[in-house]
Design an enzyme around this catalytic site. Structure first.
Site, mmCIF file in Angstrom:
data_model
loop_
_atom_site.group_PDB
_atom_site.id
_atom_site.type_symbol
_atom_site.label_atom_id
_atom_site.label_comp_id
_atom_site.label_asym_id
_atom_site.label_seq_id
_atom_site.Cartn_x
_atom_site.Cartn_y
_atom_site.Cartn_z
ATOM 1 N N HIS A 67 21.688 50.047 99.019
ATOM 2 C CA HIS A 67 22.739 49.249 98.379
ATOM 3 C C HIS A 67 24.088 49.953 98.240
ATOM 4 O O HIS A 67 25.098 49.310 97.944
ATOM 5 C CB HIS A 67 22.290 48.746 97.006
ATOM 6 N N GLU A 109 19.748 44.815 92.031
ATOM 7 C CA GLU A 109 19.619 46.095 92.717
ATOM 8 C C GLU A 109 19.117 47.099 91.690
ATOM 9 O O GLU A 109 19.400 46.969 90.490
ATOM 10 C CB GLU A 109 20.948 46.547 93.322
ATOM 11 N N GLU A 137 17.174 57.135 98.480
ATOM 12 C CA GLU A 137 16.657 56.055 99.324
ATOM 13 C C GLU A 137 17.221 54.704 98.894
ATOM 14 O O GLU A 137 17.506 53.844 99.719
ATOM 15 C CB GLU A 137 15.122 56.015 99.277
ATOM 16 N N ASP A 162 24.063 38.872 97.943
ATOM 17 C CA ASP A 162 22.740 38.406 98.358
ATOM 18 C C ASP A 162 22.370 37.096 97.662
ATOM 19 O O ASP A 162 21.686 36.248 98.240
ATOM 20 C CB ASP A 162 21.686 39.477 98.073
ATOM 21 N N HIS A 166 23.073 45.907 100.936
ATOM 22 C CA HIS A 166 22.604 44.943 99.954
ATOM 23 C C HIS A 166 23.535 44.974 98.744
ATOM 24 O O HIS A 166 24.012 46.026 98.334
ATOM 25 C CB HIS A 166 21.181 45.291 99.497
ATOM 26 N N ASP A 176 19.622 37.850 92.084
ATOM 27 C CA ASP A 176 19.188 39.049 92.794
ATOM 28 C C ASP A 176 19.543 40.267 91.942
ATOM 29 O O ASP A 176 20.481 40.228 91.134
ATOM 30 C CB ASP A 176 19.854 39.153 94.164
#
Length: 232
Positions: free
Chosen positions: A57, A9, A52, A158, A153, A7
Site C-alpha cells: 500500500h 489497509e 511487506e 479501492d 492499494h 476497504d
C-alpha cells in the site's frame, strides 16, 4: 437502501498477531447510486508497519506518525457505517480487523455485525465465476473497469473501484459519478456517471400509429417462426 462500500489497509495480515488498521476508505451508495458522501481517514497504529505491507500500500511509518489513533475516530466511523449494508471484498479480513479495533477500545464497541449487514463481493464473484481469479484487479479486467491509476492499494481508491465492480457484478448497472472533475478515465467501462439527484427520465408510451406498426412487425415474425418472445 443505504450501502457503504468499505476497504481498509493494515500493518500486516493478522490482527491476532497485533496488526492494526492504518487506513479506512468508504463510499456511500443509496439505491445503487454513489452519493458523493465518503469517509476516509489514516490512522496511527501505535506499532510498526511491516515492510511487506508497505510494499503493497505504500503507507510508511513516518507518514502515519502524526495521524489520529483509532480511538480518536472510532465513534465517527461507527456513526458513518451504522445501519448500512457494508460491501467488502473478502469481508472476513476487514471485518476481523474492525472488530479487533473495536475490542481494544477502553469502552469496547460490539462487533460490527451488530450495527450493519455485511455483503462479501469475493463470495459473490466466486459463485458467479467459479474456478477463475476473483481478486479486484481480475474483476476490473473482466468487467472492463479502468483501474490503470491503481499502482498501489489504497482504501478509498479501492472502495471506489469496488463500487463499480459490485454494481456490475450484482446486476450490470454501473455507478453514477457525482464529482465533476472525474471523467470517463476512471469510470467503469468508460461510462460517465450522472448525479444521483437527477430526475428519472420520462417514459414515453407508443402512440396509436407506432403501436399498430409494431403489431404488424410482430405478426410477420409469427408467420416466419410461429412464436415471438413478446407473446410468452
Amino acid at each position: 437502501m443505504r450501502q457503504v462500500v468499505l476497504d481498509t489497509e493494515t500493518t500486516g495480515i493478522n490482527p491476532q498477531l497485533g496488526h492494526r488498521i492504518i487506513e479506512i476508505g468508504c463510499v456511500e451508495l443509496i439505491d445503487r447510486k454513489l452519493t458523493g458522501n465518503h469517509y476516509h481517514v489514516y490512522i496511527n497504529p501505535e506499532r510498526v508497519v511491516e515492510q511487506e505491507a508497505i510494499d503493497v500500500h505504500g503507507i510508511t511509518n513516518e507518514f502515519l506518525a502524526d495521524k489520529p489513533l483509532f480511538a480518536d475516530i472510532a465513534q465517527e466511523f461507527l456513526e458513518y457505517i451504522k445501519g448500512s449494508e457494508l460491501v467488502i471484498h473478502n469481508a472476513a479480513f476487514d471485518v476481523g480487523f474492525i472488530n479487533y479495533e473495536f475490542n481494544l477500545l477502553v469502552n469496547k464497541i460490539p462487533p460490527v455485525e451488530n450495527y450493519c449487514g455485511v455483503l462479501d463481493t469475493l463470495a459473490m464473484a466466486r459463485e458467479k465465476h467459479p474456478g477463475q481469479k476473483n481478486n479486484l484487479d481480475a474483476l476490473c479486467k473482466r468487467y472492463g473497469i479502468n483501474n490503470s491509476h491503481r499502482e498501489l492499494h489504497g482504501a478509498l481508491l479501492d472502495s471506489e473501484i469496488l463500487a463499480d465492480v459490485y454494481l456490475l457484478l450484482s446486476g450490470g448497472q454501473t455507478s453514477l459519478l457525482l464529482d465533476k472533475e472525474k471523467t470517463d478515465e476512471g469510470g467503469a467501462g468508460g461510462i460517465r456517471r450522472l448525479p444521483g439527484t437527477r430526475k428519472p427520465l420520462p417514459v414515453l408510451a407508443a402512440n396509436t400509429e407506432e403501436a399498430a406498426s409494431h403489431e404488424k412487425y410482430l405478426e410477420s415474425l409469427r408467420k416466419k417462426s410461429g412464436q415471438v418472445i413478446w407473446d410468452l
